[in-house]
Design an enzyme around this catalytic site. Structure first.
Site, mmCIF file in Angstrom:
data_model
loop_
_atom_site.group_PDB
_atom_site.id
_atom_site.type_symbol
_atom_site.label_atom_id
_atom_site.label_comp_id
_atom_site.label_asym_id
_atom_site.label_seq_id
_atom_site.Cartn_x
_atom_site.Cartn_y
_atom_site.Cartn_z
ATOM 1 N N TYR A 54 8.999 27.166 -9.579
ATOM 2 C CA TYR A 54 7.653 26.883 -9.191
ATOM 3 C C TYR A 54 6.841 27.775 -10.223
ATOM 4 O O TYR A 54 6.993 29.070 -10.335
ATOM 5 C CB TYR A 54 7.229 27.333 -7.847
ATOM 6 C CG TYR A 54 6.849 26.016 -6.922
ATOM 7 C CD1 TYR A 54 5.791 25.478 -7.235
ATOM 8 C CD2 TYR A 54 7.523 25.730 -5.904
ATOM 9 C CE1 TYR A 54 5.412 24.121 -6.578
ATOM 10 C CE2 TYR A 54 7.223 24.577 -5.079
ATOM 11 C CZ TYR A 54 6.106 23.720 -5.475
ATOM 12 O OH TYR A 54 6.003 22.723 -4.940
ATOM 13 N N GLU A 56 2.980 27.067 -10.679
ATOM 14 C CA GLU A 56 1.567 26.770 -10.649
ATOM 15 C C GLU A 56 0.700 27.530 -11.704
ATOM 16 O O GLU A 56 0.902 28.828 -11.442
ATOM 17 C CB GLU A 56 1.031 26.587 -9.416
ATOM 18 C CG GLU A 56 1.649 25.496 -8.472
ATOM 19 C CD GLU A 56 1.245 25.667 -7.191
ATOM 20 O OE1 GLU A 56 1.298 26.828 -6.483
ATOM 21 O OE2 GLU A 56 1.269 24.680 -6.267
ATOM 22 N N ASP A 200 -5.372 6.302 -25.463
ATOM 23 C CA ASP A 200 -3.988 6.430 -24.721
ATOM 24 C C ASP A 200 -2.962 5.924 -25.644
ATOM 25 O O ASP A 200 -2.607 4.665 -25.588
ATOM 26 C CB ASP A 200 -4.485 5.562 -23.452
ATOM 27 C CG ASP A 200 -2.810 5.499 -22.620
ATOM 28 O OD1 ASP A 200 -1.996 6.099 -22.817
ATOM 29 O OD2 ASP A 200 -3.034 5.128 -21.609
ATOM 30 N N THR A 226 2.236 9.316 -22.957
ATOM 31 C CA THR A 226 3.581 9.574 -22.357
ATOM 32 C C THR A 226 4.473 10.148 -23.243
ATOM 33 O O THR A 226 4.173 10.048 -24.409
ATOM 34 C CB THR A 226 4.396 8.368 -21.667
ATOM 35 O OG1 THR A 226 4.507 7.396 -22.941
ATOM 36 C CG2 THR A 226 3.331 7.322 -20.892
ATOM 37 N N LYS A 229 8.294 7.087 -24.486
ATOM 38 C CA LYS A 229 8.293 5.915 -25.125
ATOM 39 C C LYS A 229 8.717 6.080 -26.497
ATOM 40 O O LYS A 229 9.535 6.724 -26.708
ATOM 41 C CB LYS A 229 7.126 4.975 -24.921
ATOM 42 C CG LYS A 229 6.644 4.802 -23.496
ATOM 43 C CD LYS A 229 5.615 3.994 -23.075
ATOM 44 C CE LYS A 229 5.320 4.012 -21.438
ATOM 45 N NZ LYS A 229 3.935 3.232 -21.209
ATOM 46 N N ARG A 235 10.914 11.372 -19.300
ATOM 47 C CA ARG A 235 9.906 10.616 -18.584
ATOM 48 C C ARG A 235 8.719 11.760 -18.300
ATOM 49 O O ARG A 235 8.934 12.849 -17.624
ATOM 50 C CB ARG A 235 10.525 10.121 -17.329
ATOM 51 C CG ARG A 235 9.462 9.202 -16.796
ATOM 52 C CD ARG A 235 10.384 8.235 -15.784
ATOM 53 N NE ARG A 235 11.119 7.202 -16.695
ATOM 54 C CZ ARG A 235 10.368 6.309 -17.336
ATOM 55 N NH1 ARG A 235 9.377 5.772 -16.974
ATOM 56 N NH2 ARG A 235 11.257 5.408 -17.878
HETATM 57 C C1 LIG Z 1 3.200 3.445 -20.035
HETATM 58 C C2 LIG Z 1 1.865 3.773 -20.122
HETATM 59 C C3 LIG Z 1 1.147 4.319 -19.169
HETATM 60 C C4 LIG Z 1 1.778 4.748 -17.993
HETATM 61 O O1 LIG Z 1 2.864 5.733 -17.975
HETATM 62 P P1 LIG Z 1 3.525 6.038 -16.551
HETATM 63 O O2 LIG Z 1 4.462 7.082 -17.139
HETATM 64 O O3 LIG Z 1 4.368 4.774 -16.417
HETATM 65 O O4 LIG Z 1 2.724 6.379 -15.618
HETATM 66 C C5 LIG Z 1 -0.028 4.629 -19.191
HETATM 67 N N1 LIG Z 1 -0.919 4.104 -20.396
HETATM 68 C C6 LIG Z 1 -0.024 3.307 -21.181
HETATM 69 C C7 LIG Z 1 -1.089 2.770 -22.451
HETATM 70 C C8 LIG Z 1 1.120 2.835 -21.260
HETATM 71 O O5 LIG Z 1 1.587 2.454 -21.884
#
Ligand SMILES: *Cc1c(COP(=O)(O)O)cnc(C)c1O
Length: 432
Positions: A54, A56, A200, A226, A229, A235
């Site tokens: 933990y 925080e 994003d 994220t 990807k 993850r």
């Molecule tokens: C994949 C994705 C997310 C969400 O990610 P998670 O880890 O699945 O919550 C948010 N924004 C965009 C543009 C994404 O492609």
């Protein structure tokens, strides 16, 4: 069953499932553009005692004792992320992309504030203001979409929408848009209407970090991504921002403090330290010259895959790709609304993709008319242009013969043979 027994002894069922998943990813081609395969080093960091701790708070400012080692790995992750994207401030604690995006809303907007995002059906994400998502429920969301003819974003139209909606924040980013984004154009729109610019880059982070796609950082107030990807980490997610708050320069808190406070204690509890250790490893990998070559190959592979499929009569949204992904339009094949059936037929041939809406979807989100696919995972596996030709040709064959079991079986045979030449995690039975 003892504390130090192997998983195969403690839980044969779960352990068999893990082995089956290893087999599944080895046998088939993974074309879901949001997926990737992490390195052995990243997997190793994930399976460590850091899951127990933990912590925080933030490095040097924790609520619990015993965090001297956690501070080391979280700081490594932060400093490497700053270097990768040229960011002033980074928070690596968000559990995943959606929680990271929630934190941005929570940090910068009041409930009901106007927001301008990208329509889910045309390539945006649920968290960009979709009515079924918290973002669409709690904020006054307007959405921009792509042009009906070109299927491209039209920045003049977005400017016009922004002037009407007067949003406090504008989103740039994509989940299924196969072209480059012009972050500078978004910045100009935001400046014109006095909005925060939030990018994003969940899908394209690896490409942005290596210059294969424009890096949004210089044009944004805040950037979320994220880490699992194209960035090829565990993850998870992170938020990058400037320290100064451009729209609130004399406020009690600057931008970095607002973001950190929104993540913890605003929304989350203890950080996932095993994941953050793995993020540190992945960011170190992404800073190597090899990773830039990897990202360049992703884009080259995507172009060849797209060209091969178009050469076989398939239609793609916007007529191609200049990033890692593409969307097949099934309409000209008489398969409007049949994305699900096509996804299943491709799965029978060991080709993993996902059904997707197309711009101005003629059917419905549940029975969409598109197939989204991309090349990050197959590129990690070492596949190059010639393999993309084989895969593209197999996909076209399956789509032309969705109801022909024999044709699908023949495509499956070709895919299995292709995959045998590209062993995944060679010599590494994860459970052995
Ligand atoms: C994949 C994705 C997310 C969400 O990610 P998670 O880890 O699945 O919550 C948010 N924004 C965009 C543009 C994404 O492609």
């Amino acid at each position: 069953m003892a504390f130090m027994d192997d998983i195969s002894v403690v839980d044969p069922e779960t352990s068999e499932a893990i082995l089956n998943e290893e087999k599944r990813i080895r046998d088939g081609v993974e074309l879901i553009p949001s997926e990737n395969f992490v390195s052995k080093a990243v997997l190793q960091a994930l399976g460590t005692v850091f899951t127990n701790k933990y912590s925080e708070g933030y490095p040097q400012k924790r609520y619990y004792g015993g965090n001297q080692v956690v501070d080391v790995v979280e700081t490594l992750a932060i400093e490497r992320a700053k270097k990768l994207f040229g960011a002033e401030h980074v928070n690596v604690q968000p559990y995943s992309g959606s929680p990271a995006n929630q934190a941005v809303f929570f940090a910068l907007l009041e409930l009901g504030d106007p927001f301008l995002g990208f329509d889910l059906n045309a390539g945006g994400h649920l968290t960009h203001g979709s009515p079924v998502n918290f973002s669409g429920r709690f904020y006054k969301c307007a959405q921009y979409t792509v042009d009906k003819e070109t299927e491209l974003l039209d920045y003049d139209v977005i400017m016009k929408l922004a002037k009407e909606a007067k949003p406090r924040m504008i989103l740039s980013g994509l989940t299924a848009y196969p072209r480059k984004l012009d972050f500078k154009a978004f910045r100009e729109i935001c400046d014109e209407v006095g909005a925060y610019h939030w990018a994003d880059i969940a899908h394209i982070a690896g490409l942005c970090a290596t210059g294969v796609h424009q890096n949004p950082m210089p044009y944004c107030d805040v950037v979320t991504t994220t880490t699992h990807k194209t960035l090829r980490g565990p993850r998870g997610a992170m938020i990058m921002c400037s320290i100064k708050d451009r729209l609130d320069p004399n406020g009690k808190k600057n931008m970095a403090q607002k973001i950190d406070g929104a993540v913890f204690p605003g929304l989350q509890g203890g950080p996932h330290n095993h994941v953050n250790a793995a993020k540190a490893v992945a960011f170190r990998e992404a800073l190597q010259p090899d990773f830039k070559r990897y990202c360049q190959q992703i884009v080259k592979n995507a172009k060849v895959l797209a060209d091969t499929m178009m050469g076989k009569g398939l239609e793609l949204v916007t007529g191609g790709t200049d990033n890692h992904l593409m969307v097949i339009k099934l309409v000209n094949k008489g398969l409007t609304g049949k994305g699900k059936e096509v996804q299943t037929a491709l799965q029978e041939a060991e080709i993993t993709v996902n059904k997707n809406t197309i711009p101005y979807e003629p059917s419905s989100p549940f029975n969409p008319s598109g197939i989204r696919l991309g090349t990050p995972a197959v590129t990690t596996r070492g596949m190059k242009e010639s393999e993309m030709k084989v895969i593209g040709e197999c996909i076209a064959r399956v789509i032309d013969n969705v109801n022909d079991k024999e044709a699908i079986a023949r495509a499956r045979k070709d895919i299995l043979e292709l995959c045998r030449g590209f062993p995944l995690y060679p010599g590494m039975g994860i459970l052995k």
